[in-house]
Design a protein around this motif. Structure first.
Motif, PDB file in Angstrom:
ATOM      1  N   HIS A 173       0.842  -1.197   0.000  1.00 18.78           N
ATOM      2  CA  HIS A 173       0.000   0.000   0.000  1.00 18.78           C
ATOM      3  C   HIS A 173       0.879   1.250   0.000  1.00 18.78           C
ATOM      4  O   HIS A 173       0.613   2.220  -0.716  1.00 18.78           O
ATOM      5  CB  HIS A 173      -0.904  -0.021   1.232  1.00 18.78           C
ATOM      6  CG  HIS A 173      -1.988   1.015   1.209  1.00 18.78           C
ATOM      7  ND1 HIS A 173      -1.772   2.324   1.582  1.00 18.78           N
ATOM      8  CD2 HIS A 173      -3.293   0.933   0.861  1.00 18.78           C
ATOM      9  CE1 HIS A 173      -2.890   3.004   1.470  1.00 18.78           C
ATOM     10  NE2 HIS A 173      -3.833   2.185   1.034  1.00 18.78           N
ATOM     11  N   HIS A 179       1.369   4.160  -2.935  1.00 17.73           N
ATOM     12  CA  HIS A 179       1.232   5.605  -2.706  1.00 17.73           C
ATOM     13  C   HIS A 179       2.461   6.361  -3.200  1.00 17.73           C
ATOM     14  O   HIS A 179       2.350   7.489  -3.681  1.00 17.73           O
ATOM     15  CB  HIS A 179       0.991   5.891  -1.227  1.00 17.73           C
ATOM     16  CG  HIS A 179      -0.427   5.770  -0.823  1.00 17.73           C
ATOM     17  ND1 HIS A 179      -1.084   4.559  -0.804  1.00 17.73           N
ATOM     18  CD2 HIS A 179      -1.343   6.698  -0.458  1.00 17.73           C
ATOM     19  CE1 HIS A 179      -2.334   4.755  -0.426  1.00 17.73           C
ATOM     20  NE2 HIS A 179      -2.519   6.031  -0.213  1.00 17.73           N
ATOM     21  N   ASP A 200     -10.665   6.356   3.249  1.00 13.06           N
ATOM     22  CA  ASP A 200     -10.600   4.925   3.533  1.00 13.06           C
ATOM     23  C   ASP A 200      -9.283   4.311   3.077  1.00 13.06           C
ATOM     24  O   ASP A 200      -8.769   3.386   3.713  1.00 13.06           O
ATOM     25  CB  ASP A 200     -11.761   4.202   2.833  1.00 13.06           C
ATOM     26  CG  ASP A 200     -13.115   4.589   3.399  1.00 13.06           C
ATOM     27  OD1 ASP A 200     -13.141   5.227   4.474  1.00 13.06           O
ATOM     28  OD2 ASP A 200     -14.142   4.285   2.773  1.00 13.06           O
ATOM     29  N   ASN A 201      -8.744   4.821   1.980  1.00 16.48           N
ATOM     30  CA  ASN A 201      -7.514   4.263   1.424  1.00 16.48           C
ATOM     31  C   ASN A 201      -6.253   4.927   1.949  1.00 16.48           C
ATOM     32  O   ASN A 201      -5.151   4.417   1.718  1.00 16.48           O
ATOM     33  CB  ASN A 201      -7.531   4.372  -0.107  1.00 16.48           C
ATOM     34  CG  ASN A 201      -8.547   3.444  -0.745  1.00 16.48           C
ATOM     35  OD1 ASN A 201      -8.847   2.387  -0.204  1.00 16.48           O
ATOM     36  ND2 ASN A 201      -9.082   3.852  -1.879  1.00 16.48           N
ATOM     37  N   ASN A 202      -6.401   6.053   2.665  1.00 19.35           N
ATOM     38  CA  ASN A 202      -5.227   6.810   3.101  1.00 19.35           C
ATOM     39  C   ASN A 202      -5.273   7.156   4.583  1.00 19.35           C
ATOM     40  O   ASN A 202      -4.588   8.087   5.020  1.00 19.35           O
ATOM     41  CB  ASN A 202      -5.099   8.093   2.277  1.00 19.35           C
ATOM     42  CG  ASN A 202      -4.875   7.823   0.811  1.00 19.35           C
ATOM     43  OD1 ASN A 202      -3.758   7.615   0.360  1.00 19.35           O
ATOM     44  ND2 ASN A 202      -5.953   7.815   0.030  1.00 19.35           N
ATOM     45  N   GLY A 240     -10.999   3.773   6.214  1.00 21.58           N
ATOM     46  CA  GLY A 240      -9.872   4.586   6.615  1.00 21.58           C
ATOM     47  C   GLY A 240      -9.983   5.225   7.980  1.00 21.58           C
ATOM     48  O   GLY A 240     -10.622   4.720   8.830  1.00 21.58           O
TER      49      GLY A 240
END
Length: 582
Positions: A150, A154, A469-471, A578
């Motif tokens: 992940h 990024h 949610d992803n970060n 997230g």
């Protein structure tokens, strides 16, 4: 701090022991006292204690019985015995029950400090050993591997704007040695066979059906490759030099010798492709790796993979460009356009971040005419410059739209998947053709977005929630997110609360807490590690916030499984979400 319990029936003795030792210098703290063995056992049962300093001659429960109980109930407990009786059976009981030292009253300051130093050294060595074991288990865990990929994703998407976060995460995931050196990205994937090409076996196999075994084989191959020693240029003197590890050393010429295994990651935007990061300075090793991987895939899957290599780049800030060049090289690997990684690297940046953000907002707000005009302008400006720049722009615009389609849950048909069809790039040889293809994708994304939301702002808020949610593990703040979606921060804050039903901070906190609870239950990580991995500023803030929300400390939550269901029900149940800014 190591926690100490003093046991003696005389208060003045207990006070004297407190005053005689320099506890802070030993990283120790006297956290409790007891007047006899019974009280001491109750204290030991109630809280974690590392060291007990105890008298032997006490009422209610004598020292011998107390030591035997400690040995039976708390076998790892360190004990220092103090007594005024020079009786052999006391010394023998202390040794038999693993007492670390035996001191006679009155105890001098030097004697006490020396005994405490020995225990502190033992505790330090044990803690170091246990930490190393936990670190090994953590790095072998699936969650660690997922978090590492992940973070790599990024980096290659250039979504990390904090130098401190980049530094801390790269150290956590053992990527810091890659940041200052030249690397190449490799992209591998299976392609449909060309017409007339005979399969390597009679099995009715297609790349789509072999996607999972292909991924597993690539990962296993990279992991089992022997360590290769690569000569890497030292980082610039303006940057702090990292200390050599047991696996690396600094040569007389100032070069760093490091054992570098290729790093592996997936990008969900491009299913079927797997990516590697290799040291660019060792071209022979990289070429050998590619050929060995190609032979391994062909042998086991009866498909010969397409493997492309991007341009060399140095530093995390250039990883996005290096990754893009690898994708482009893979896309054009078997085409006749003749663009190489070197060609791709030359020339000005084609699609700026500002232009990409404008197009993203135009689609989110349903402004299709403006989006079409923006696409046309970008293509027309580059068309007469060079074929290299035109192809590069088409691919960059496609990758942007592909990413938006993935975020909106829009599946692309085979005929729309430009990254697996290099012939399509050649077919888009005019501004009109390229514009028609790209605008069609944009309209498809916008229709899906419109179907899922009654208004464009709702679509934008859903995208913002997905970004959180992803970060969640990174430093998120309202201003940064508002700028990302081209909104005024005050208006964005009000809009977020109106659409989501909670404030930006509350939503981020809920998402972070959901992941923190997962780590508390599924890993042996310390609260410091969990706080860092879930985006909280420090362990103290995380613990206090957790207790305010759920009424228990994180440690109690981890220890008492009956608390889990009630606490989980009060936070975001979706562990794929997230978190918030501490």
């Amino acid at each position: 701090m190591y926690r100490v319990l003093i046991v003696d029936d005389e208060p003045e003795i207990r006070l004297g022991l407190r005053l005689k030792a320099d506890w802070d210098s030993l990283h120790m703290s006297v956290v409790a006292e007891a007047a006899n063995g019974i009280e001491a056992l109750e204290q030991l049962a109630a809280e974690a204690i590392d060291l007990v300093i105890t008298d032997m001659n006490m009422p209610v429960m004598n020292g011998v019985s107390f030591l035997e109980s400690c040995h039976e109930q708390f076998p790892t407990l360190r004990i220092i015995v103090i007594t005024g009786y020079e009786d052999f059976h006391y010394a023998r009981a202390a040794v038999r029950n693993q007492a670390r030292d035996y001191l006679l009253k009155p105890v001098s300051q030097d004697e006490l400090m020396e005994a405490l130093r020995k225990v502190a050294q033992e505790l330090d060595e044990e803690r170091t050993f246990l930490n190393e074991q936990e670190t090994v288990r953590w790095r072998l865990s699936q969650y660690y591997k997922e978090m590492k990929e992940h973070f790599i994703l990024h980096l290659v998407k250039d979504e990390i704007r904090s130098a401190q976060t980049e530094r801390e995460r790269s150290e956590l995931f053992q990527l810091d040695k890659w940041g200052g050196h030249s690397v190449r990205f490799l992209t591998a994937g299976l392609r449909e066979r060309k017409a007339g090409v005979k399969p390597l076996s009679d099995a009715e196999r297609t790349p789509d059906k072999l996607r999972l075994p292909f991924e597993m084989l690539c990962r296993e191959f990279a992991e089992t490759q022997p360590q290769r020693v690569s000569r890497l240029q030292s980082q610039p003197q303006s940057q702090p030099q990292s200390q050599p590890t047991p696996q690396s050393q600094t040569s007389d010429s100032g070069l760093v010798l490091a054992q570098m295994k290729p790093q592996v990651f997936l990008d969900p935007n491009y299913p079927g492709l797997i990516h590697f990061i290799a040291a660019a300075s060792d071209e022979d090793a990289t070429a050998s790796f590619i050929e060995a991987l190609r032979a391994c895939i062909a042998e086991h899957l009866a498909f010969e993979p397409a493997i492309a290599m991007g341009q060399p780049v140095t530093g995390f800030a250039q990883w996005k460009e290096g990754y893009m060049s690898s994708l482009v090289a893979w896309n054009l690997l078997e085409s006749d356009v003749g663009i190489t990684s070197k060609d791709y690297a030359e020339g000005r940046p084609v699609l700026t971040d500002e232009a990409a953000k404008i197009m993203q907002r135009q689609l989110a707000c349903g402004e299709l005419d403006a989006f079409k005009q923006a696409i046309h302008k970008e293509l027309a400006d580059v068309f007469f410059e060079s074929q290299v720049q035109f192809v590069k722009l088409i691919l960059q615009l496609y990758l942007l739209l592909d990413s938006l389609a993935h975020a909106a849950g829009v599946p692309l048909d085979t005929g729309e998947q430009l990254w697996v069809r290099p012939d399509m790039v050649l077919a888009l040889d005019t501004v009109e053709k390229a514009e028609g293809f790209l605008v069609q994708l944009g309209e498809k994304i916008q229709r899906k977005t419109k179907a899922n939301a009654e208004d464009p702002e709702q679509s934008m808020i859903q995208a913002a929630m997905l970004f959180i949610d992803n970060n969640y593990m990174y430093d998120l703040n309202l201003t940064m997110l508002a700028e990302r979606f081209n909104y005024n921060s005050s208006y964005f804050s009000e809009l977020f609360k109106a659409k989501v039903g909670t404030t930006f901070i509350q939503y981020v906190t809920e998402v972070r807490m959901a992941h923190a609870m997962r780590l508390l239950l599924d890993t042996p990580l310390s609260l410091w590690d969990i706080a860092e991995l879930t985006g909280f500023s420090n362990a103290s803030y995380f613990s206090s916030k957790f207790k305010r929300l759920y009424g228990v400390t994180p440690s109690d939550f981890r220890a008492n499984r009956s608390l889990h269901s009630s606490s989980s029900a009060r936070t975001n149940p979706d562990l794929g979400s997230g978190s918030s800014n501490g």
